[in-house]
Design an enzyme around this catalytic site. Structure first.
Site, PDB file in Angstrom:
ATOM      1  N   TRP A  26      55.983  11.225  30.247  1.00  0.00           N
ATOM      2  CA  TRP A  26      55.178  12.444  30.085  1.00  0.00           C
ATOM      3  C   TRP A  26      56.007  13.602  29.556  1.00  0.00           C
ATOM      4  CZ3 TRP A  26      50.560  10.957  29.573  1.00  0.00           C
ATOM      5  CH2 TRP A  26      50.026   9.915  30.347  1.00  0.00           C
ATOM      6  N   LYS A  83      44.996  12.889  39.423  1.00  0.00           N
ATOM      7  CA  LYS A  83      45.976  12.183  40.251  1.00  0.00           C
ATOM      8  C   LYS A  83      45.835  12.630  41.706  1.00  0.00           C
ATOM      9  CE  LYS A  83      47.696  10.514  36.345  1.00  0.00           C
ATOM     10  NZ  LYS A  83      48.473  11.331  35.491  1.00  0.00           N
ATOM     11  N   ASP A 112      54.916  20.491  34.566  1.00  0.00           N
ATOM     12  CA  ASP A 112      53.821  19.524  34.658  1.00  0.00           C
ATOM     13  C   ASP A 112      53.851  18.935  36.069  1.00  0.00           C
ATOM     14  OD1 ASP A 112      52.089  17.391  34.528  1.00  0.00           O
ATOM     15  OD2 ASP A 112      53.020  16.438  32.778  1.00  0.00           O
TER      16      ASP A 112
HETATM   17  C1  PLP Z   1      48.715  11.389  34.002  1.00  0.00           C
HETATM   18  C2  PLP Z   1      49.733  12.369  33.606  1.00  0.00           C
HETATM   19  C3  PLP Z   1      49.607  13.119  32.425  1.00  0.00           C
HETATM   20  C4  PLP Z   1      48.467  12.935  31.458  1.00  0.00           C
HETATM   21  O1  PLP Z   1      47.338  13.523  31.962  1.00  0.00           O
HETATM   22  P1  PLP Z   1      45.980  13.613  31.133  1.00  0.00           P
HETATM   23  O2  PLP Z   1      45.155  14.497  31.998  1.00  0.00           O
HETATM   24  O3  PLP Z   1      45.458  12.222  30.987  1.00  0.00           O
HETATM   25  O4  PLP Z   1      46.278  14.215  29.819  1.00  0.00           O
HETATM   26  C5  PLP Z   1      50.583  14.052  32.147  1.00  0.00           C
HETATM   27  N1  PLP Z   1      51.627  14.249  32.969  1.00  0.00           N
HETATM   28  C6  PLP Z   1      51.780  13.550  34.105  1.00  0.00           C
HETATM   29  C7  PLP Z   1      52.957  13.819  34.983  1.00  0.00           C
HETATM   30  C8  PLP Z   1      50.833  12.590  34.460  1.00  0.00           C
HETATM   31  O5  PLP Z   1      50.992  11.894  35.593  1.00  0.00           O
END
Ligand code: PLP
Length: 362
Positions: free
Chosen positions: A104, A197, A173
């Site tokens: 990511w 998540k 993030d």
């Molecule tokens: C799942 C995830 C993403 C991607 O998320 P989307 O909402 O599908 O764009 C980005 N960063 C992390 C750390 C993730 O676990």
């Protein structure tokens, strides 16, 4: 026809608290006496205003945010934030430090590069297949922001502590560990998290932004990609994903009122993860892929002695009512995602199953 609910260790979209799902079902046809479902009411109604305002207020309380932070709801997932951040905060005279801790963060870096922004990858754990979190990072004093991924969902690593960036605001993030532990917001300029998540269903990204960051947004950014559009209108410039925001609100309510806040949540998450890591450390059948000081409490990634056993493990687990244990397709192996909504009971059942499996095949 109705199958019992299984123990859900999916990486995302992932388990939601059962009481939240039940509350949704309970109120679905007639939301708060409106005679309509939450999916049928106006996003300009008093009912929805109450939902989004409560979600914002709970986010602020749970994360202990001062008044200099705003909470926004934006569509496009965490992936949209990868491109919005450089667009909004890296105009020509600005530069960013990025730390590459796996899939990511790599994608976030790529989105800044596509736009030709000035960025420096100041540390990376690519040399060891991202099994650790870099330490002693040479951050640039002149950087305008530092980008980190707090929990690496695919590689199974997590920052136990955030680094000292000499006052440069961290843009983070937190998709896979937001609300899993208390936050000291002082280091952060912006935090984002795709809800699916640890905070709700897919379709909405939670964004926490420090007010002074909003002053940096150039007028030239298109309306829907500008943070100021969302902050000026309480995330209601256009139609938001009402159902997703509502579910997030219920998850936050559960965290505050039932779990009792993030300190309690963090203690529980620690206990859950420890059950599996203890099992790994006690023998050599299961092998954690992350280095001990970098292990994630959310996504426990591990290998078995060979791939055939891994497949059998995933199959047998499912037959025993435990799903979602396959590792990400890019890395293989196994992964148990122990997000907030995964109960201690569920992890105990998994740990028992794993001990039995080891006795049988180890
Ligand atoms: C799942 C995830 C993403 C991607 O998320 P989307 O909402 O599908 O764009 C980005 N960063 C992390 C750390 C993730 O676990």
């Amino acid at each position: 026809m109705t199958k019992e609910r299984i123990y859900n260790f999916n990486p995302g979209p992932a388990a939601l608290p059962l009481v939240v799902l039940e509350e949704i079902r309970e109120n679905f046809l007639n939301f708060n006496g409106s005679g309509m479902s939450i999916t049928e009411i106006s996003h300009r109604s008093k009912e929805f205003d109450d939902v989004i305002n409560d979600a914002v207020a709970r986010t602020k309380r749970l994360l202990n945010l001062e008044d200099n932070f705003q909470v926004l709801f934006i569509q496009g997932g965490a992936s949209m934030q990868f491109c919005m951040i450089p667009m909004n905060f890296l105009s020509a005279d600005k530069s960013a430090d990025y730390v590459d801790t796996g899939t990511w963060s790599t994608k976030a870096i790529k989105e800044a590069e596509i736009q030709g922004k000035s960025i420096h990858v100041v540390a990376s754990s690519a040399d060891k297949n991202y099994c650790y979190i870099p330490q002693n990072i040479p951050f640039n004093d002149g950087a305008d922001l530092v980008h980190l991924t707090s929990n690496n969902t695919i590689k199974g690593t997590q920052w136990a502590e955030f680094p000292d960036t000499n006052g440069v605001p961290i843009f983070c993030d937190m998709s896979s560990d937001i609300m899993s532990r208390p936050l000291d917001a002082a280091k952060f300029g912006l935090i984002y998290a795709g809800a699916q998540k640890n905070a709700g269903p897919a379709g909405v990204c939670l964004v926490i932004i420090r007010n002074d960051m909003l002053d940096l947004v150039p007028d030239t950014v298109p309306t829907m990609l500008k943070y100021t559009t969302y902050s000026a209108k309480n995330s209601l410039y256009n139609t938001p994903p009402c159902f997703a925001v509502y579910t997030v609100q219920l998850v936050l309510k559960w965290l505050e009122d039932t779990v009792g806040g993030l300190r309690k949540m963090a203690a529980l998450n620690q206990k859950k993860a420890q059950l599996l890591y203890d099992l790994f450390d006690a023998g050599s059948f299961y092998r954690a892929t992350a280095e001990p000081d970098s292990r994630s409490l959310m996504n426990i990634t591990f290998r078995l002695p060979d791939e055939e056993l891994e497949q059998q493990f995933i199959r047998d687990a499912l037959e025993n009512g435990m799903g979602g244990l396959k590792g990400h397709r890019s890395v293989g192996g196994c992964r148990a995602s122990l997000y907030n909504a995964v109960s201690l009971d569920a992890v105990e059942v998994l740990a028992d199953f794993m001990a039995t499996f080891e006795r049988k095949y180890g």
